[in-house]
Design a protein around this motif. Sequence first.
Motif, PDB file in Angstrom:
ATOM      1  N   HIS A 136     -19.556 -61.170 -41.803  1.00 26.10           N
ATOM      2  CA  HIS A 136     -19.040 -59.910 -42.331  1.00 26.10           C
ATOM      3  C   HIS A 136     -20.233 -59.024 -42.695  1.00 26.10           C
ATOM      4  CE1 HIS A 136     -15.091 -62.040 -43.862  1.00 26.10           C
ATOM      5  NE2 HIS A 136     -15.350 -62.263 -42.584  1.00 26.10           N
ATOM      6  N   LEU A 137     -19.977 -57.727 -42.793  1.00 29.70           N
ATOM      7  CA  LEU A 137     -21.022 -56.770 -43.163  1.00 29.70           C
ATOM      8  C   LEU A 137     -20.574 -55.967 -44.377  1.00 29.70           C
ATOM      9  CD1 LEU A 137     -23.755 -55.406 -42.471  1.00 29.70           C
ATOM     10  CD2 LEU A 137     -22.491 -53.846 -40.971  1.00 29.70           C
ATOM     11  N   PHE A 138     -21.448 -55.864 -45.369  1.00 29.70           N
ATOM     12  CA  PHE A 138     -21.166 -55.114 -46.595  1.00 29.70           C
ATOM     13  C   PHE A 138     -22.135 -53.946 -46.655  1.00 29.70           C
ATOM     14  CE2 PHE A 138     -21.263 -54.037 -51.049  1.00 29.70           C
ATOM     15  CZ  PHE A 138     -20.020 -54.380 -51.568  1.00 29.70           C
ATOM     16  N   VAL A 139     -21.601 -52.725 -46.640  1.00 26.48           N
ATOM     17  CA  VAL A 139     -22.421 -51.513 -46.598  1.00 26.48           C
ATOM     18  C   VAL A 139     -22.226 -50.722 -47.891  1.00 26.48           C
ATOM     19  CG1 VAL A 139     -22.989 -49.425 -45.318  1.00 26.48           C
ATOM     20  CG2 VAL A 139     -22.068 -51.419 -44.099  1.00 26.48           C
ATOM     21  N   ILE A 140     -23.312 -50.348 -48.534  1.00 28.15           N
ATOM     22  CA  ILE A 140     -23.249 -49.527 -49.739  1.00 28.15           C
ATOM     23  C   ILE A 140     -23.501 -48.079 -49.341  1.00 28.15           C
ATOM     24  CG2 ILE A 140     -24.327 -49.047 -51.971  1.00 28.15           C
ATOM     25  CD1 ILE A 140     -24.971 -52.061 -52.127  1.00 28.15           C
ATOM     26  N   ALA A 145     -13.856 -40.767 -48.273  1.00 27.87           N
ATOM     27  CA  ALA A 145     -13.065 -40.645 -47.051  1.00 27.87           C
ATOM     28  C   ALA A 145     -11.573 -40.639 -47.346  1.00 27.87           C
ATOM     29  CB  ALA A 145     -13.395 -41.797 -46.098  1.00 27.87           C
ATOM     30  N   ASP A 146     -10.854 -39.721 -46.697  1.00 29.72           N
ATOM     31  CA  ASP A 146      -9.398 -39.745 -46.760  1.00 29.72           C
ATOM     32  C   ASP A 146      -8.873 -40.627 -45.622  1.00 29.72           C
ATOM     33  OD1 ASP A 146      -9.670 -38.215 -44.444  1.00 29.72           O
ATOM     34  OD2 ASP A 146      -9.120 -36.334 -45.425  1.00 29.72           O
ATOM     35  N   ASN A 175     -15.877 -45.728 -56.772  1.00 31.05           N
ATOM     36  CA  ASN A 175     -14.460 -45.912 -57.109  1.00 31.05           C
ATOM     37  C   ASN A 175     -13.595 -46.494 -55.993  1.00 31.05           C
ATOM     38  OD1 ASN A 175     -15.069 -43.016 -58.872  1.00 31.05           O
ATOM     39  ND2 ASN A 175     -14.451 -44.870 -59.922  1.00 31.05           N
ATOM     40  N   ALA A 176     -14.204 -47.105 -54.986  1.00 28.04           N
ATOM     41  CA  ALA A 176     -13.377 -47.704 -53.931  1.00 28.04           C
ATOM     42  C   ALA A 176     -14.191 -48.665 -53.066  1.00 28.04           C
ATOM     43  CB  ALA A 176     -12.759 -46.624 -53.044  1.00 28.04           C
ATOM     44  N   LEU A 177     -13.444 -49.502 -52.345  1.00 28.56           N
ATOM     45  CA  LEU A 177     -14.027 -50.344 -51.297  1.00 28.56           C
ATOM     46  C   LEU A 177     -13.159 -50.178 -50.061  1.00 28.56           C
ATOM     47  CD1 LEU A 177     -16.231 -52.590 -50.716  1.00 28.56           C
ATOM     48  CD2 LEU A 177     -14.343 -54.212 -50.980  1.00 28.56           C
ATOM     49  N   TYR A 178     -13.762 -49.750 -48.948  1.00 26.82           N
ATOM     50  CA  TYR A 178     -13.051 -49.662 -47.675  1.00 26.82           C
ATOM     51  C   TYR A 178     -13.294 -50.961 -46.916  1.00 26.82           C
ATOM     52  CZ  TYR A 178     -13.823 -44.693 -48.847  1.00 26.82           C
ATOM     53  OH  TYR A 178     -13.920 -43.478 -49.483  1.00 26.82           O
ATOM     54  N   CYS A 179     -12.229 -51.561 -46.425  1.00 25.78           N
ATOM     55  CA  CYS A 179     -12.353 -52.815 -45.689  1.00 25.78           C
ATOM     56  C   CYS A 179     -11.727 -52.667 -44.313  1.00 25.78           C
ATOM     57  CB  CYS A 179     -11.674 -53.948 -46.468  1.00 25.78           C
ATOM     58  SG  CYS A 179     -11.677 -55.524 -45.579  1.00 25.78           S
ATOM     59  N   LYS A 189      -7.948 -49.474 -48.268  1.00 26.68           N
ATOM     60  CA  LYS A 189      -8.759 -48.780 -49.264  1.00 26.68           C
ATOM     61  C   LYS A 189      -8.399 -49.351 -50.621  1.00 26.68           C
ATOM     62  CE  LYS A 189      -9.969 -44.073 -50.741  1.00 26.68           C
ATOM     63  NZ  LYS A 189      -9.702 -42.622 -50.482  1.00 26.68           N
ATOM     64  N   VAL A 190      -9.318 -50.098 -51.213  1.00 31.35           N
ATOM     65  CA  VAL A 190      -9.080 -50.722 -52.509  1.00 31.35           C
ATOM     66  C   VAL A 190      -9.712 -49.846 -53.589  1.00 31.35           C
ATOM     67  CG1 VAL A 190      -9.412 -52.786 -53.912  1.00 31.35           C
ATOM     68  CG2 VAL A 190      -9.167 -52.993 -51.425  1.00 31.35           C
ATOM     69  N   PHE A 191      -8.886 -49.334 -54.485  1.00 28.94           N
ATOM     70  CA  PHE A 191      -9.407 -48.477 -55.543  1.00 28.94           C
ATOM     71  C   PHE A 191     -10.028 -49.322 -56.662  1.00 28.94           C
ATOM     72  CE2 PHE A 191      -6.357 -45.702 -53.449  1.00 28.94           C
ATOM     73  CZ  PHE A 191      -7.064 -44.510 -53.380  1.00 28.94           C
ATOM     74  N   ILE A 192     -11.148 -48.863 -57.183  1.00 30.55           N
ATOM     75  CA  ILE A 192     -11.851 -49.537 -58.273  1.00 30.55           C
ATOM     76  C   ILE A 192     -12.094 -48.492 -59.361  1.00 30.55           C
ATOM     77  CG2 ILE A 192     -13.860 -50.902 -58.926  1.00 30.55           C
ATOM     78  CD1 ILE A 192     -14.300 -51.464 -55.927  1.00 30.55           C
TER      79      ILE A 192
END
Length: 217
Positions: A136-140, A145-146, A175-179, A189-192
């Motif tokens: 998997h790849l995790f990008v900061i 994005a809508d 405030n989010a993580l896009y997976c 889109k997971v809201f944080i």
Amino acid sequence: MAKIEKDCPLPPHTKRDYNECYAKVVLESLYPEQFNGLVLADKPDLQSPSNNIGIEVTVAEKKETLEAENLYSQLPYTDFSEKQRKIERIRQCGAKYEDGMLFTSERNSFDLVNKAVEGKIKKLQDAEYLQLGEYHLFVISSVYADDSMLQDELEFLQSIRAGDSWKKIYISVPNALYCFTFARATYEKVFIDSITQVQHGTQARQMVEEGEKDDKT
């Protein structure tokens, strides 16, 4: 061995990488069943031996933006004259400090993310990574994005066959993580909330600090 001052920004070189620690905290928090006890390692950066998964971590921001963000993090700890110099340098880096907030110019495009993804695809193909079941790849990033942008991004990632290398790509933003999950050709889109995201950053910093303490023993 880096010297870490209490309540001050982290030094540039530490035994544990802050971004990798942050990715570990975020993934273990949001996906505890899949990522419980991720191990900080190398090639890839995070490893889950029990699930046979490896995660590479990268940052998709310009050097100037990273400098502006670092200067912004230092503002609470500097006197007035030094603070004004740092704010001016933030402006020179192409960002803006206004009403206590930092604004950058990279919030409406996945261009830097896509450049990072393409680079990591090549690295995975060329470098000697630990053999695992999937990667998997995790990008900061700082992208906001809508749903339309996320759908376009999914289609772009499919067009470059990113899923052949990375089964999932996570993009961590304010405030989010896009997976993106390529096996199902979907994204979520997971809201944080801000408080939780600050807690994630605090936990990651504590991991970095603990790494420096371990290095002394």
